[in-house]
Design a protein around this motif. Structure first.
Motif, PDB file in Angstrom:
ATOM      1  N   MET A  16       0.820  -1.208   0.000  1.00 34.20           N
ATOM      2  CA  MET A  16       0.000   0.000   0.000  1.00 34.20           C
ATOM      3  C   MET A  16       0.866   1.275   0.000  1.00 34.20           C
TER       4      MET A  16
ATOM      5  N   TYR B 176       1.629   3.662  -2.248  1.00 37.19           N
ATOM      6  CA  TYR B 176       1.054   4.910  -2.744  1.00 37.19           C
ATOM      7  C   TYR B 176      -0.082   5.398  -1.861  1.00 37.19           C
ATOM      8  N   GLU B 177      -0.887   4.460  -1.362  1.00 32.34           N
ATOM      9  CA  GLU B 177      -2.002   4.816  -0.490  1.00 32.34           C
ATOM     10  C   GLU B 177      -1.499   5.460   0.800  1.00 32.34           C
TER      11      GLU B 177
ATOM     12  N   GLU C 289      -0.346   8.999   0.107  1.00 31.00           N
ATOM     13  CA  GLU C 289      -1.470   9.923  -0.086  1.00 31.00           C
ATOM     14  C   GLU C 289      -2.139  10.237   1.244  1.00 31.00           C
TER      15      GLU C 289
ATOM     16  N   MET D 276      -8.348  10.167  -4.385  1.00 27.28           N
ATOM     17  CA  MET D 276      -9.257   9.048  -4.110  1.00 27.28           C
ATOM     18  C   MET D 276     -10.332   9.540  -3.143  1.00 27.28           C
TER      19      MET D 276
ATOM     20  N   SER E 169     -14.024   5.465  -2.911  1.00 28.33           N
ATOM     21  CA  SER E 169     -13.703   4.428  -1.924  1.00 28.33           C
ATOM     22  C   SER E 169     -14.949   3.609  -1.578  1.00 28.33           C
TER      23      SER E 169
END
Length: 91
Positions: A36, A38-39, A42, A57, A62
């Protein structure tokens, strides 16, 4: 590892008696990141900037993804334990 893929395969649907061609792609993560990556970046950016929602996002997307995943689970008759399914938070 399933949660840290560094490659993937594309296997087309088989037609007739001939097996489909299998293409394998490498997808290394930058700076040794996995899963995860990149998540997490962010989320950290949003916290740093005082944002409650990401413009990359948004909540709506989501929620849509969660609804699709719920439909997949329902179609596969997959049920998680009540402690996982519950919307009640307990410490």
């Amino acid at each position: 590892m399933a949660f840290q893929p560094d490659r993937h395969k594309v296997i087309p649907l088989q037609t007739g008696d001939q097996p489909g061609r299998v293409d394998e792609f490498s997808c290394p993560f930058p700076a040794g990141g996995h899963g995860m990556y990149y998540e997490a970046d962010e989320a950290a950016r949003c916290v740093r900037d005082g944002l409650l929602e990401s413009d990359v996002m948004p909540w709506e997307e989501s929620i849509l993804i969660m609804e699709v995943m719920d439909q997949i689970r329902e179609q596969c008759n997959l049920q998680y334990p009540e402690s996982v399914e519950s919307i009640q938070f307990e410490i």
